[in-house]
Design an enzyme around this catalytic site. Structure first.
Site, PDB file in Angstrom:
ATOM      1  N   SER A 240       4.364  -2.290  -0.546  1.00 56.72           N
ATOM      2  CA  SER A 240       3.102  -2.347   0.181  1.00 56.72           C
ATOM      3  C   SER A 240       2.658  -3.779   0.434  1.00 56.72           C
ATOM      4  CB  SER A 240       2.011  -1.622  -0.598  1.00 56.72           C
ATOM      5  OG  SER A 240       1.466  -2.504  -1.565  1.00 56.72           O
ATOM      6  N   LYS A 241       1.647  -3.883   1.243  1.00 58.83           N
ATOM      7  CA  LYS A 241       1.134  -5.203   1.601  1.00 58.83           C
ATOM      8  C   LYS A 241       0.531  -5.915   0.399  1.00 58.83           C
ATOM      9  CE  LYS A 241      -1.370  -2.737   4.383  1.00 58.83           C
ATOM     10  NZ  LYS A 241      -2.230  -2.323   5.498  1.00 58.83           N
TER      11      LYS A 241
END
Length: 466
Positions: A240-241
């Site tokens: 994920s970011k």
RNA sequence: GGCCCGUUCGUUCAGCGGUUAGGACGCCGGCCUCUCACGCCGGUAACACGGGUUCGAGUCCCGUACGGGCUACCA
């Protein structure tokens, strides 16, 4: 005509997962001769920033994932979204809900298992008249009415996916402050933009039945959906970011080439070649959406490095020079000969530039352990003469240098290594380098001899640079 | 917990009813050799499990286990 879109929310940098989704959309558009639209989903007031939007565009541009239309900004299309909510209301596919958050919280808590809470449809029963009347004075949200039965679609990555309507709550489409909610905005935008295929991460699967309900409520034909398996980290968790190291731009800074990342991402979940880098065009040509794997894959940095190293050794030299410029901090730029002998042993542009430094910088330090391995006595004794012999070489090419070195070694009863190892250390400051003769040649006579002399002085002075 | 999705070497991609289950990365060994790489050669290693269907299943069906995703008036 096929029209696809990538719709990131600017709450972080463009990360690997997002880039992959964008790439698949891009490739599908390329392959089918369709259009690829970029839309920024910036409706989250608090978390979206202009900087992040710019960062996402930067990432996409660097990867050369080009969009044909946009970027559109979801925040600028609120009116459209609100119209859709009203239309849903008019058509009887949505209703006003006057329950306050507190009331809902209260009812939720009364459940034996609050985690299973779904909106209890309390306000579904309110008559139109009463609803209109209360709307004038009370706060409300608009909820989508989920129809009875099953909601299913034929996902063109996953196949048939089916949800029981009872599992889906009557979700909010318009907040009490009049702002639209994600699922509504997406549907409104995708429809108004004429999106034909939605290719997104499988983390959106559970949004799909909700969006399908909106399409139905609006009385419009839904696009086709395809849900891509996620890219996982080594821990097999969604990449994920939040993992800073997965940002596309971070890879750029680490000396990864855009084309290598492009290839790597394209190879995940597809049968696209992963043994060498292909051109973007070739990848688009080979891309087959039907063949995307259903299961997720783990991001393997070693493979990326391999691809990157391979590209660095094989790409066009002039292009390589252009790329290297971003990592080169000296005035003087290494020449083709230097590049030719260092590129095959560099997996990133950073490594390449490190390997090239001795070609330009004069006063590099000597690696301790390599220094400790050379025979200082022999070096002090013979190197002066060796340098003298080298100076006599008129045609500075590998063969001649080798001839001279080996000849000199034999003459003095030395092994070639006794000259090669110190030479290597003096030329590049460490124990690893291209073949010594290639190195002498690539560095040129003048530079080579200067470094040799500096090294000899260093040894003679007992380890002090003079 | 509930719902949805998934499951071939450590990783990745093939295989789409009959294969000695293949390629790549990584790892190990060898060649090359002046080092480190590159390159070349070789090796290691997988069909999650249990039932079916079938003459025959990694390939089809059903369970189980495991993994992942989602579960907001976030997107």
């Amino acid at each position: 005509m096929v029209k696809v879109r990538f719709a990131p929310s600017p709450t972080g940098y463009l990360h690997i997962g997002g880039a992959r989704t964008a790439l698949v959309n891009y490739l599908y558009a390329q392959k089918t001769g369709g259009k690829f639209v970029l839309r920024i989903e910036d409706t989250d007031e608090n978390r979206s920033t202009k900087d992040m939007t710019a960062a996402i565009l930067e990432g996409l541009e660097w990867l050369k994932i080009q969009w044909d239309e946009g970027p559109f900004f979801q925040s600028e299309r609120k009116e459209l979204h609100q119209e859709c909510a009203l239309k849903l209301l008019e058509r009887g596919f949505a209703y006003r809900c006057f329950c306050s958050k507190e009331e809902i919280e209260e009812r939720k808590k009364r459940l034996e298992n609050p985690a299973e809470w779904k909106y209890d449809k309390n306000c579904r029963a309110i008559s139109k008249e009463e609803s209109d009347k209360r709307a004038a004075t009370e706060k409300f949200v608009i909820r989508c009415k989920i129809p009875e039965g099953k909601i299913e679609w034929n996902d063109f990555v996953k196949g048939k996916i089916s949800f029981n309507s009872s599992e889906i709550e009557d979700f909010v489409v318009l907040r009490s402050d009049g702002s639209p909610t994600y699922n509504l905005s997406v549907v409104a935008d995708d429809y108004s933009l004429g999106i034909t295929h939605i290719l997104r991460g499988e983390d959106h699967i559970s949004n799909t039945p909700k969006q399908l309900a909106i399409y139905k409520g609006l009385g419009i034909e839904p696009p086709l959906f395809g849900h891509l398996p996620l890219i996982l980290g080594k821990d097999r968790k969604k990449l994920s970011k939040r993992h800073g190291t997965t940002s596309v731009i971070a890879f750029k800074k680490e000396g990864i080439l855009s084309l290598a990342l492009f290839n790597f991402l394209a190879s995940l979940g597809t049968n696209i070649d992963e043994e060498k880098c292909l051109s973007r065009e070739e990848i688009a040509r080979r891309f087959e959406i039907e063949k995307i794997k259903k299961s997720s894959s783990v991001f393997d940095y070693d493979k990326l490095l391999f691809l990157n190293g391979k590209l660095i050794s094989e790409m066009d030299l002039n292009e390589l020079k252009e790329e290297l410029k971003n990592f080169w901090e000296f005035q003087e730029f290494p020449d083709d000969k230097a590049l030719a002998v260092t590129r095959t042993r560099s997996r990133t542009l950073i490594e390449l530039s490190k390997n090239l430094i001795p070609f330009i910088k004069e006063d590099f330090e000597y690696d301790e352990s390599s220094l400790s391995k050379i025979d200082k006595e022999k070096t002090s004794k013979y190197f002066g003469q060796f340098i003298f012999h080298l100076e006599k070489i008129s045609e500075w090419i590998q063969d001649k240098i080798e001839q001279e070195l080996r000849g000199f070694a034999e003459e003095k009863g030395l092994k070639a290594k006794d000259l090669i190892h110190p030479s290597r250390l003096f030329l590049v400051g460490k124990g690893e380098s291209p073949s010594i003769f290639d190195l002498f040649y690539a560095m040129g006579k003048e530079k080579s001899l200067r470094r040799l002399k500096r090294g000899l002085n260093f040894i003679k002075s007992g380890g002090k640079d003079v």
